[in-house]
Scaffold this active site. Structure first.
Site, PDB file in Angstrom:
ATOM      1  N   PRO A 285       0.851  -1.208   0.000  1.00  0.00           N
ATOM      2  CA  PRO A 285       0.000   0.000   0.000  1.00  0.00           C
ATOM      3  C   PRO A 285       0.878   1.246   0.000  1.00  0.00           C
ATOM      4  O   PRO A 285       1.569   1.539   0.969  1.00  0.00           O
ATOM      5  CB  PRO A 285      -0.797  -0.135   1.300  1.00  0.00           C
ATOM      6  CG  PRO A 285       0.024  -1.033   2.168  1.00  0.00           C
ATOM      7  CD  PRO A 285       0.772  -1.952   1.271  1.00  0.00           C
ATOM      8  N   ASP A 461       5.949   2.213   1.959  1.00  0.00           N
ATOM      9  CA  ASP A 461       5.058   1.087   2.211  1.00  0.00           C
ATOM     10  C   ASP A 461       4.348   1.332   3.540  1.00  0.00           C
ATOM     11  O   ASP A 461       4.977   1.291   4.602  1.00  0.00           O
ATOM     12  CB  ASP A 461       5.885  -0.210   2.255  1.00  0.00           C
ATOM     13  CG  ASP A 461       5.018  -1.459   2.401  1.00  0.00           C
ATOM     14  OD1 ASP A 461       3.838  -1.337   2.785  1.00  0.00           O
ATOM     15  OD2 ASP A 461       5.542  -2.558   2.141  1.00  0.00           O
ATOM     16  N   HIS A 462       3.036   1.567   3.487  1.00  0.00           N
ATOM     17  CA  HIS A 462       2.300   1.942   4.683  1.00  0.00           C
ATOM     18  C   HIS A 462       2.116   0.777   5.661  1.00  0.00           C
ATOM     19  O   HIS A 462       1.650   0.982   6.784  1.00  0.00           O
ATOM     20  CB  HIS A 462       0.936   2.507   4.300  1.00  0.00           C
ATOM     21  CG  HIS A 462       0.476   3.618   5.197  1.00  0.00           C
ATOM     22  ND1 HIS A 462       1.048   3.882   6.412  1.00  0.00           N
ATOM     23  CD2 HIS A 462      -0.518   4.543   5.058  1.00  0.00           C
ATOM     24  CE1 HIS A 462       0.451   4.906   6.983  1.00  0.00           C
ATOM     25  NE2 HIS A 462      -0.516   5.326   6.180  1.00  0.00           N
ATOM     26  N   ARG A 463       2.480  -0.441   5.256  1.00  0.00           N
ATOM     27  CA  ARG A 463       2.463  -1.553   6.215  1.00  0.00           C
ATOM     28  C   ARG A 463       3.600  -1.399   7.227  1.00  0.00           C
ATOM     29  O   ARG A 463       3.500  -1.858   8.361  1.00  0.00           O
ATOM     30  CB  ARG A 463       2.623  -2.882   5.481  1.00  0.00           C
ATOM     31  CG  ARG A 463       1.493  -3.255   4.551  1.00  0.00           C
ATOM     32  CD  ARG A 463       1.820  -4.503   3.768  1.00  0.00           C
ATOM     33  NE  ARG A 463       3.026  -4.358   2.957  1.00  0.00           N
ATOM     34  CZ  ARG A 463       3.535  -5.324   2.201  1.00  0.00           C
ATOM     35  NH1 ARG A 463       2.962  -6.511   2.162  1.00  0.00           N
ATOM     36  NH2 ARG A 463       4.625  -5.107   1.481  1.00  0.00           N
TER      37      ARG A 463
END
Length: 491
Positions: A285, A461-463
């Site tokens: 994401p 990467d929003h994780r």
């Protein structure tokens, strides 16, 4: 002895490669480890050496052809005498084998499948098992003729959709009229020439090799409209190229799609890049943040560095200080330099930086990386950046130089672009885009002034990276580029 060199797997998981350029031709003498060909894999251009001394007897794959791993690409006569499995040279082995076979009966012997009368009993003789002739009246069972409903074509002759052709006239024998040729065949009892394979209504039998068919498909050429100049009327690559370049007869220019469109096969570096970007975009994401900064002091520092003796033999550009700022900020925020392990559901934080630099090449985008960039001095970092860029532009970047990256910089400013939303290099958590440096109205100490400004954009990467971490990292990079002394203070 003729040896064939097969396309090796030069990278992990390689299944095919394109023949880019041959360095030798048939008849050339070659030495062990001499570079004979350049191939393009899914990642880079690779030079292949030959493992033998000898003379090239043939190139088995033409330039531009995509070859699968394990397929022979070049044949070499090594000058060695071939040996049989028992260690006996081939010529001697054949002679020994011939001596072991008794002579056949003088007359009337019937070999399996050959019509005739058996030899007289007094002429028969014992033979070794598996050798010699066999006396008897054995006849071969007639072959079953294919029915019109199940036509059988030769391996190279394939039905292609297209308008049916008329029957081809039979070629007369040289020096004879067609009628005389037919009479001669009948008198000699020769079997009639095999009829061309029947075709399904609406399909035409075309004689062409698979690589030629692929080329025709890529160029949009209808093989049913091409006249072959190869053996037995087969269609060659030259025939396909000529057909693609020749304008269609009787059609105006606007009705010729091949003049208005171009088809580019997706292969090599471009194919690998496309697959990697799709996998990254739909797996991680993405979040992108932007920061516009005043880099006037950075530009001044670049000019001062160029005058120092330590940088006399290397190119110093603003990208050097951007890279140093990213390395320094990554040390301050280690989570930005990590990767997501989906299998084990873990985040792997890397306490080293293999700094990737996105480079545009004629064959597509590549992202080589500088190994252990965090440990380099500023002059050494400058040298590595220069070497990386030159190698990439020359198309010589090796697969090992593009693996193991941890964080990437893409310099879109060299194309006159202010900013963008870069896609993560697969396996990395962040990528920084450095935009064009331009004169911009800027407020300094409450007054309007003209300053050197640029825009940074950070995708992450929003994780792994939340908004706070991404913002702090981007702000730190911006602060160091606004005042390069912070690089020294935070290193």
């Amino acid at each position: 002895m003729r040896r064939e060199f097969k396309l090796p797997d030069v990278g992990e998981g390689l299944t095919e490669a394109e023949i880019v350029r041959w360095h030798v031709k048939a008849g050339d003498a070659v030495k062990v480890n001499q570079i004979v060909v350049e191939i393009e894999t899914a990642k880079s251009i690779v030079e292949l050496p030959i493992p033998w001394d000898g003379v090239v007897t043939g190139l088995l794959a033409e330039e531009g052809r995509t070859v699968e791993v394990g397929v022979p690409i070049i044949a070499v006569d090594t000058g060695e005498e071939a040996a049989t499995p028992g260690g006996v040279p081939a010529d001697r082995g054949k002679a020994l084998a011939k001596d072991m076979v008794p002579k056949p009966p003088e007359e009337g012997a019937v070999e399996p499948g050959v019509h005739g009368t058996p030899a007289p009993k007094e002429k028969r003789q014992a033979v070794l098992v598996g050798y010699g002739v066999k006396t008897g009246a054995t006849k071969r069972r007639p072959r079953k003729q294919p029915s019109p409903e199940t036509p059988v074509a030769s391996p190279s002759r394939v039905g292609v959709d297209g308008p049916p052709r008329g029957p081809a006239p039979s070629a007369p024998v040289a020096g004879l009229s067609p009628g005389a040729a037919a009479d001669t065949d009948a008198a000699a009892g020769a079997p009639a020439a095999p009829a061309p394979p029947p075709t399904v209504a609406g399909r035409v039998a075309v004689l062409a090799k698979p690589p030629v068919r692929k080329l025709a498909k890529d160029l949009g050429v209808d093989l049913t409209q091409v006249t072959g100049t190869g053996p037995q009327g087969s269609i060659t690559r030259e025939d396909v190229h000529a057909a693609s370049e020749a304008p269609a007869a009787g059609k105006p220019a606007l009705e010729q799609p091949q003049q208005l469109e171009e088809r580019i096969p997706v292969k090599g570096v471009r194919k690998m890049t496309a697959q990697a970007m799709v996998a990254s975009a739909f797996t991680a994401p993405h979040v992108t943040e932007f920061l516009q900064i005043d880099v006037t002091r950075t530009m001044e520092a670049v000019h001062r560095l160029r005058a120092l003796p330590d940088f006399a033999d290397v190119k110093v550009s603003p990208l050097l200080l951007v890279a140093k700022a990213v390395l320094t900020a990554a040390a301050r925020h280690p989570m930005i330099n990590s990767t997501w392990d989906e299998k084990n559901q873990e985040i792997i934080v890397k306490h080293y930086v293999n700094l990737g630099i996105a480079a545009a090449t004629p064959r597509g985008l590549v992202v080589p990386n500088i190994k252990n960039a965090h440990a380099l001095t500023l002059p050494d970092l400058a040298r590595h950046l220069a070497e990386l860029t030159e190698t990439a532009r020359a198309g010589r970047t090796q697969p090992a130089e593009m693996s193991g990256g941890t964080i990437t910089i893409t310099n879109v400013g060299v194309f006159g672009v202010d900013t963008g939303t870069p896609i993560l290099n697969p396996g990395e958590a962040a990528i920084l885009a450095f935009g064009q440096v331009r004169d911009t109205p800027w407020v300094v100490d409450g007054e309007l002034a003209v300053r050197k400004a640029t825009t940074l954009s950070l995708s992450f990467d929003h994780r792994i990276v939340d908004g706070e971490l991404g913002s702090r990292f981007l702000r730190d990079v911006g602060d160091m580029l606004e005042d390069p002394l912070r690089i020294m203070a935070w290193s």
